[in-house]
Design a protein around this motif. Structure first.
Motif, PDB file in Angstrom:
ATOM      1  N   PHE A  21      16.551   8.727  20.357  1.00 42.83           N
ATOM      2  CA  PHE A  21      15.194   8.198  20.419  1.00 42.83           C
ATOM      3  C   PHE A  21      14.591   8.094  19.026  1.00 42.83           C
ATOM      4  O   PHE A  21      13.933   7.104  18.696  1.00 42.83           O
ATOM      5  N   ARG A  22      14.809   9.109  18.213  1.00 45.51           N
ATOM      6  CA  ARG A  22      14.260   9.100  16.844  1.00 45.51           C
ATOM      7  C   ARG A  22      14.818   7.936  16.043  1.00 45.51           C
ATOM      8  O   ARG A  22      14.069   7.226  15.365  1.00 45.51           O
ATOM      9  N   LYS A  23      16.116   7.728  16.114  1.00 42.10           N
ATOM     10  CA  LYS A  23      16.734   6.615  15.385  1.00 42.10           C
ATOM     11  C   LYS A  23      16.218   5.276  15.903  1.00 42.10           C
ATOM     12  O   LYS A  23      15.924   4.366  15.114  1.00 42.10           O
ATOM     13  N   ALA A  24      16.100   5.161  17.218  1.00 43.03           N
ATOM     14  CA  ALA A  24      15.643   3.908  17.823  1.00 43.03           C
ATOM     15  C   ALA A  24      14.196   3.615  17.449  1.00 43.03           C
ATOM     16  O   ALA A  24      13.825   2.457  17.204  1.00 43.03           O
ATOM     17  N   ALA A  25      13.367   4.662  17.383  1.00 47.51           N
ATOM     18  CA  ALA A  25      11.954   4.474  17.054  1.00 47.51           C
ATOM     19  C   ALA A  25      11.797   3.940  15.630  1.00 47.51           C
ATOM     20  O   ALA A  25      11.030   3.000  15.388  1.00 47.51           O
ATOM     21  N   PHE A  26      12.531   4.517  14.687  1.00 45.45           N
ATOM     22  CA  PHE A  26      12.429   4.051  13.299  1.00 45.45           C
ATOM     23  C   PHE A  26      13.004   2.643  13.154  1.00 45.45           C
ATOM     24  O   PHE A  26      12.473   1.822  12.403  1.00 45.45           O
ATOM     25  N   LYS A  27      14.067   2.381  13.893  1.00 46.62           N
ATOM     26  CA  LYS A  27      14.658   1.042  13.849  1.00 46.62           C
ATOM     27  C   LYS A  27      13.679   0.019  14.405  1.00 46.62           C
ATOM     28  O   LYS A  27      13.541  -1.097  13.871  1.00 46.62           O
ATOM     29  N   PHE A  28      12.973   0.388  15.464  1.00 48.15           N
ATOM     30  CA  PHE A  28      11.980  -0.498  16.077  1.00 48.15           C
ATOM     31  C   PHE A  28      10.869  -0.822  15.085  1.00 48.15           C
ATOM     32  O   PHE A  28      10.478  -1.993  14.934  1.00 48.15           O
ATOM     33  N   ARG A  45      11.813  -2.471   1.729  1.00 47.77           N
ATOM     34  CA  ARG A  45      11.372  -2.300   3.112  1.00 47.77           C
ATOM     35  C   ARG A  45      11.924  -0.996   3.690  1.00 47.77           C
ATOM     36  O   ARG A  45      11.206  -0.263   4.374  1.00 47.77           O
ATOM     37  N   TYR A  46      13.178  -0.711   3.430  1.00 47.56           N
ATOM     38  CA  TYR A  46      13.805   0.521   3.919  1.00 47.56           C
ATOM     39  C   TYR A  46      13.101   1.747   3.343  1.00 47.56           C
ATOM     40  O   TYR A  46      12.825   2.718   4.058  1.00 47.56           O
ATOM     41  N   ARG A  47      12.802   1.690   2.045  1.00 42.65           N
ATOM     42  CA  ARG A  47      12.144   2.823   1.389  1.00 42.65           C
ATOM     43  C   ARG A  47      10.748   3.050   1.954  1.00 42.65           C
ATOM     44  O   ARG A  47      10.317   4.187   2.138  1.00 42.65           O
ATOM     45  N   LEU A  48      10.058   1.969   2.256  1.00 45.87           N
ATOM     46  CA  LEU A  48       8.709   2.086   2.797  1.00 45.87           C
ATOM     47  C   LEU A  48       8.718   2.703   4.192  1.00 45.87           C
ATOM     48  O   LEU A  48       7.877   3.556   4.511  1.00 45.87           O
ATOM     49  N   ILE A  49       9.657   2.289   5.034  1.00 50.16           N
ATOM     50  CA  ILE A  49       9.706   2.773   6.418  1.00 50.16           C
ATOM     51  C   ILE A  49      10.302   4.173   6.515  1.00 50.16           C
ATOM     52  O   ILE A  49       9.803   5.033   7.256  1.00 50.16           O
ATOM     53  N   TYR A  50      11.363   4.427   5.754  1.00 51.97           N
ATOM     54  CA  TYR A  50      12.122   5.664   5.919  1.00 51.97           C
ATOM     55  C   TYR A  50      11.833   6.739   4.870  1.00 51.97           C
ATOM     56  O   TYR A  50      12.145   7.912   5.109  1.00 51.97           O
ATOM     57  N   LYS A  51      11.229   6.371   3.746  1.00 52.63           N
ATOM     58  CA  LYS A  51      11.074   7.339   2.657  1.00 52.63           C
ATOM     59  C   LYS A  51       9.633   7.636   2.265  1.00 52.63           C
ATOM     60  O   LYS A  51       9.375   8.645   1.619  1.00 52.63           O
ATOM     61  N   MET A 120       8.051  15.417  22.643  1.00 61.02           N
ATOM     62  CA  MET A 120       9.283  16.201  22.577  1.00 61.02           C
ATOM     63  C   MET A 120       9.851  16.208  21.165  1.00 61.02           C
ATOM     64  O   MET A 120      10.331  17.243  20.676  1.00 61.02           O
ATOM     65  N   LEU A 121       9.779  15.062  20.489  1.00 52.51           N
ATOM     66  CA  LEU A 121      10.306  14.956  19.132  1.00 52.51           C
ATOM     67  C   LEU A 121       9.528  15.854  18.172  1.00 52.51           C
ATOM     68  O   LEU A 121      10.121  16.501  17.295  1.00 52.51           O
ATOM     69  N   GLN A 122       8.203  15.897  18.339  1.00 52.51           N
ATOM     70  CA  GLN A 122       7.397  16.773  17.474  1.00 52.51           C
ATOM     71  C   GLN A 122       7.763  18.239  17.709  1.00 52.51           C
ATOM     72  O   GLN A 122       7.878  19.017  16.759  1.00 52.51           O
TER      73      GLN A 122
END
Length: 239
Positions: A21-28, A45-51, A120-122
């Motif tokens: 779910f965590r991977k899918a949420a960030f990918k979304f 874009r990757y750095r902005l979303i993931y970093k 649940m993720l939190q």
């Protein structure tokens, strides 16, 4: 809840697919953001979303303090998603009564499931962070004690002085050196040690030339530690 129970809880979340779910949420969010970032490179874009640090991305560089700060973000996120679930309650009642369409039912249940997984993720991250803090806190506290002793020695080399905490409104509150040592985080102590070491390397005579015979060191968010030499000692050091 003991360590064994928490580990079991983590396993349950993993069996329920929390990592997926965590991977899918960030990918979304990454895909959703593409139309709004066409002028960015893929790397930007990757750095902005993931970093980029935010409520879901922890900042780095301050050791365990970053983990402590991120726990507050997790609790905030739980509040947001719990509120979203609460808002869905009237729709659930309508679903039970059978007064909504099939499409509305599917959408409502889907949104509820998303928020439940977010909560649940939190919780999943909160437990893992506490495990890391518990493991490494004694080691950091030991290093912190050594650093305090070093700072006491360096502080004793300065002319007579006072300390105060200055907030973003430029208001000051007097604080003793021991209070500073007791309340500062490990990385705040390192910042102060580095700044103080640089000043001492310049020679104490340079302190008398500082504007208003004082200097500030970043202490915490929107605050700084102000060290001010006392006038009677300033005159002595200027001779």
């Amino acid at each position: 809840m003991n360590k064994k129970d928490k580990n079991i809880e983590l396993k349950i979340y993993e069996l329920l697919g929390i990592k997926t779910f965590r991977k899918a949420a960030f990918k979304f969010f990454y895909v959703l953001f593409i139309p709004f970032s066409l002028d960015m490179t893929k790397e930007e874009r990757y750095r902005l979303i993931y970093k980029t640090p935010n409520n879901y991305i922890m900042k780095k560089g301050n050791g365990l303090q970053d983990l402590q700060d991120f726990k507050k973000c997790l609790l905030f996120n739980v509040g947001i998603h719990s509120l979203a679930l609460f808002v869905c309650i009237p729709y659930f009642l309508e679903i039970i009564k059978g007064t909504v369409s099939l499409m509305a039912t599917i959408i409502s249940l889907f949104l509820a499931m998303i928020n439940i997984y977010c909560i649940m993720l939190q919780r999943y991250n909160y437990i893992r962070i506490n495990n890391v803090i518990k493991k490494f806190l004694p080691r950091e506290e030991a290093k912190k004690d050594i650093l305090k002793e070093e700072l006491k020695k360096e502080d004793s080399l300065l002319a007579a002085h006072t300390y105060s905490i200055v907030n973003k409104q430029n208001k000051e509150k007097s604080i003793s050196f021991q209070e500073f040592l007791d309340t500062a985080t490990y990385h705040e102590l390192i910042k102060y040690r580095n700044y103080l070491s640089n000043q001492l390397a310049m020679g104490q005579q340079d302190f008398s030339e500082l504007e208003e015979n004082s200097f500030r060191v970043p202490f915490s968010k929107n605050k700084s530690l102000k060290l001010e030499l006392l006038p009677n000692r300033n005159n002595e050091s200027a001779k």
